[in-house]
Write a protein that holds these residues in place. Structure first.
Motif, PDB file in Angstrom:
ATOM      1  N   GLU A 221       0.805  -1.277  -0.006  1.00 30.38           N
ATOM      2  CA  GLU A 221       0.004  -0.154  -0.025  1.00 30.38           C
ATOM      3  C   GLU A 221       0.845   1.139   0.216  1.00 30.38           C
ATOM      4  O   GLU A 221       0.535   2.293  -0.725  1.00 30.38           O
ATOM      5  N   LYS A 222       2.017   1.325   0.849  1.00 33.35           N
ATOM      6  CA  LYS A 222       2.929   2.350   0.672  1.00 33.35           C
ATOM      7  C   LYS A 222       3.578   2.573  -0.466  1.00 33.35           C
ATOM      8  O   LYS A 222       3.948   3.858  -0.841  1.00 33.35           O
ATOM      9  N   GLU A 223       4.000   1.529  -0.938  1.00 32.76           N
ATOM     10  CA  GLU A 223       4.701   1.666  -2.429  1.00 32.76           C
ATOM     11  C   GLU A 223       3.700   1.720  -3.500  1.00 32.76           C
ATOM     12  O   GLU A 223       4.126   1.790  -4.695  1.00 32.76           O
ATOM     13  N   ARG A 224       2.474   1.498  -3.446  1.00 31.09           N
ATOM     14  CA  ARG A 224       1.387   1.392  -4.273  1.00 31.09           C
ATOM     15  C   ARG A 224       1.684   0.362  -5.313  1.00 31.09           C
ATOM     16  O   ARG A 224       1.817   0.783  -6.638  1.00 31.09           O
ATOM     17  N   LEU A 225       1.776  -0.792  -4.902  1.00 37.43           N
ATOM     18  CA  LEU A 225       2.071  -2.055  -5.680  1.00 37.43           C
ATOM     19  C   LEU A 225       0.831  -2.627  -5.925  1.00 37.43           C
ATOM     20  O   LEU A 225       0.215  -2.832  -4.921  1.00 37.43           O
ATOM     21  N   PRO A 226       0.551  -3.058  -7.120  1.00 33.64           N
ATOM     22  CA  PRO A 226      -0.978  -3.793  -7.464  1.00 33.64           C
ATOM     23  C   PRO A 226      -1.002  -5.003  -7.171  1.00 33.64           C
ATOM     24  O   PRO A 226      -0.852  -5.886  -8.040  1.00 33.64           O
ATOM     25  N   SER A 228      -3.152  -7.928  -3.906  1.00 34.83           N
ATOM     26  CA  SER A 228      -4.003  -7.875  -2.622  1.00 34.83           C
ATOM     27  C   SER A 228      -3.401  -8.814  -1.748  1.00 34.83           C
ATOM     28  O   SER A 228      -2.754  -9.931  -2.434  1.00 34.83           O
TER      29      SER A 228
END
Length: 240
Positions: A221-226, A228
């Motif tokens: 989430e912090k690195e905005r990696l896609p 779940s």
């Protein structure tokens, strides 16, 4: 059922899924409400004396049961591997009965069919405690035939595609207190691990430890990696 602190506090849906799954298999399931922490945070931080009364309470509460099932490889491993030493020669009946949910389904019940459906591509995270203390999968540093009990169970789920990342049993960098005391190293390990999971093309990462998944989810989430994250028991109980 033994539900660890962080599952109860942060991921109650994991505990609920565990209960639903066990009940769907026609088992007599109880959740003792007087249960507390198993003592792992204190023990891992070097304060074993603080963990001793928790180990004693755990044994008093859970000893009467046939099995103690937890949706957490690390907590199950701590109880089984370390509680006997904490009890200092006193009776420690519950430790030998304590198993992770994956162990229980795979080794005790020997489940061969499930009603779950999960039509997604999923990358499996093999947590350190699960691999090296509970034997949920084969460790890469040993010359033994490859196996993975998590994958065996996931393959019973309809519609799922299961993959593993490169270096499948390398640590994600969480390690409990390690993530607090060595933040930079922990973060770097986590980024590398999440990127290896993403490289598989998976939509989800799953595993037997909410703590590892929590660590990687925070990094993603912090690195905005896609990608779940979902506990393995939530997949095995999907649709119940």
């Amino acid at each position: 059922m033994f539900v660890p602190c962080y599952v109860d506090t942060l991921y109650p849906e994991v505990g609920v899924s565990t209960y639903r799954l066990l009940k769907s298999l026609a088992l007599d399931v109880e959740y003792p409400e007087r249960q507390t922490c198993c003592g792992q945070p204190m023990g891992n931080a070097g304060f074993e004396r603080m963990a001793e009364p928790l180990a004693q309470k755990f044994d008093e509460l859970f000893a009467p049961y046939d099995y103690v099932v937890a949706p957490s490889a690390s907590c199950a491993a701590y109880v089984r591997c370390f509680h006997p030493n904490l009890m200092k020669g006193r009776s420690c009946d519950a430790a030998g009965k304590t198993v992770d949910i994956v162990e229980f389904l795979h080794d005790v019940l020997k489940v061969t069919s499930l009603k779950a459906k999960f039509p997604y591509k999923v990358s499996v995270h093999n947590s350190c405690h699960g691999v090296r203390e509970l034997g949920l999968s084969s460790p890469s540093e040993r010359n033994v035939p490859k196996f993975n009990k998590i994958i065996d169970l996931l393959r019973l789920v309809e519609g799922i595609e299961v993959v593993e990342p490169e270096r499948p049993d390398e640590c994600c960098g969480f390690g409990g207190m390690f993530a607090v005391e060595e933040q930079a190293v922990s973060r770097r390990m986590g980024i590398d691990k999440v990127k290896r999971h993403i490289a598989t093309g998976a939509q989800y990462v799953t595993g037997p430890d909410s703590s590892c998944l929590m660590h990687m989810q925070g990094i993603a989430e912090k690195e905005r990696l896609p990608i779940s994250f979902i506990h393995v028991v939530q997949i095995l109980a999907a649709g119940l």
